[in-house]
Design a protein around this motif. Structure first.
Motif, PDB file in Angstrom:
ATOM      1  N   SER A 298       1.909  -6.815   9.847  1.00 14.59           N
ATOM      2  CA  SER A 298       0.516  -6.688   9.419  1.00 14.59           C
ATOM      3  C   SER A 298       0.380  -5.939   8.106  1.00 14.59           C
ATOM      4  O   SER A 298      -0.583  -6.136   7.375  1.00 14.59           O
ATOM      5  CB  SER A 298      -0.324  -6.005  10.501  1.00 14.59           C
ATOM      6  N   GLN A 299       1.350  -5.061   7.786  1.00 12.08           N
ATOM      7  CA  GLN A 299       1.291  -4.279   6.558  1.00 12.08           C
ATOM      8  C   GLN A 299       2.688  -3.885   6.106  1.00 12.08           C
ATOM      9  O   GLN A 299       3.581  -3.695   6.936  1.00 12.08           O
ATOM     10  CB  GLN A 299       0.496  -2.982   6.777  1.00 12.08           C
TER      11      GLN A 299
ATOM     12  N   MET B  62      -3.650   5.595   8.889  1.00  9.71           N
ATOM     13  CA  MET B  62      -3.728   4.169   8.601  1.00  9.71           C
ATOM     14  C   MET B  62      -5.169   3.735   8.857  1.00  9.71           C
ATOM     15  O   MET B  62      -5.536   3.458  10.006  1.00  9.71           O
ATOM     16  CB  MET B  62      -2.728   3.404   9.463  1.00  9.71           C
TER      17      MET B  62
ATOM     18  N   ILE C 170       0.848  -1.183   0.000  1.00 11.44           N
ATOM     19  CA  ILE C 170       0.000   0.000   0.000  1.00 11.44           C
ATOM     20  C   ILE C 170       0.883   1.231   0.000  1.00 11.44           C
ATOM     21  O   ILE C 170       1.834   1.310   0.765  1.00 11.44           O
ATOM     22  CB  ILE C 170      -0.913   0.011   1.241  1.00 11.44           C
TER      23      ILE C 170
ATOM     24  N   LEU D  21       4.073  -0.704   3.853  1.00 10.02           N
ATOM     25  CA  LEU D  21       3.607   0.576   3.339  1.00 10.02           C
ATOM     26  C   LEU D  21       4.761   1.364   2.753  1.00 10.02           C
ATOM     27  O   LEU D  21       5.913   1.179   3.155  1.00 10.02           O
ATOM     28  CB  LEU D  21       3.002   1.423   4.475  1.00 10.02           C
TER      29      LEU D  21
ATOM     30  N   GLN E 193      -7.000   0.909  11.432  1.00 15.04           N
ATOM     31  CA  GLN E 193      -5.852   0.435  12.211  1.00 15.04           C
ATOM     32  C   GLN E 193      -5.751   1.245  13.495  1.00 15.04           C
ATOM     33  O   GLN E 193      -5.259   2.369  13.481  1.00 15.04           O
ATOM     34  CB  GLN E 193      -4.571   0.594  11.394  1.00 15.04           C
TER      35      GLN E 193
END
Length: 149
Positions: A80-81, A102, A2, A83, A105
């Motif tokens: 979890s992500q 976010m 992302i 970015l 989140q």
């Protein structure tokens, strides 16, 4: 992956608020490279975690673009992500305050954020990739969320 833009909707907050370099506290004059501090993390009314970063270009290299790929870890230490945080252009000596939201989140669900790479580190003078964004990168964090390399 992302890509988080360097803006926040007008109704919620200013996304990009330049700060004069003289206001950067604790940055020695002899330092070089980039300093990126996770300055604050706060919940928005929409349930997003708003992360506020203070970035200072302490190098002599003007950058037409600077972006960092970061890994976000949850409370259990699981990624979890991934970015990409886009900080925009930064001339030498520039300090910039930037906020990233976010969505979905909560801040308490984030234990740490780790800088993975600098995929957008472009010299203003010739448009070439520069190592200045990672070479000599110093990270700091204020608050409960750890931030580092």
């Amino acid at each position: 992956m992302i890509r988080i833009p360097r803006f926040v909707p007008v109704l919620t907050a200013l996304a990009l608020a330049p700060v004069e370099p003289a206001l950067a506290q604790g940055v020695p004059d002899t330092a070089s490279g980039m300093l990126v501090e996770l300055n604050a993390a706060a919940e928005t009314p929409a349930g997003a975690c708003r992360l506020t970063y203070v970035a200072t270009n302490r190098s002599e290299t003007g950058l037409s673009e600077i972006a960092y790929e970061v890994a976000v870890f949850d409370a259990e230490g699981i990624v979890s992500q991934l970015l990409v945080l886009d900080f925009g252009a930064m001339p030498p000596g520039k300090t910039r305050v930037v906020q990233f939201d976010m969505p979905d989140q909560p801040c308490e669900a984030i234990s740490r954020i780790v800088v993975n790479a600098a995929p957008g580190c472009v010299r203003a003078e010739d448009g070439a990739q520069s190592p200045v964004c990672l070479d000599g990168l110093e990270t700091r964090a204020r608050g409960a969320i750890q931030f580092g390399l």
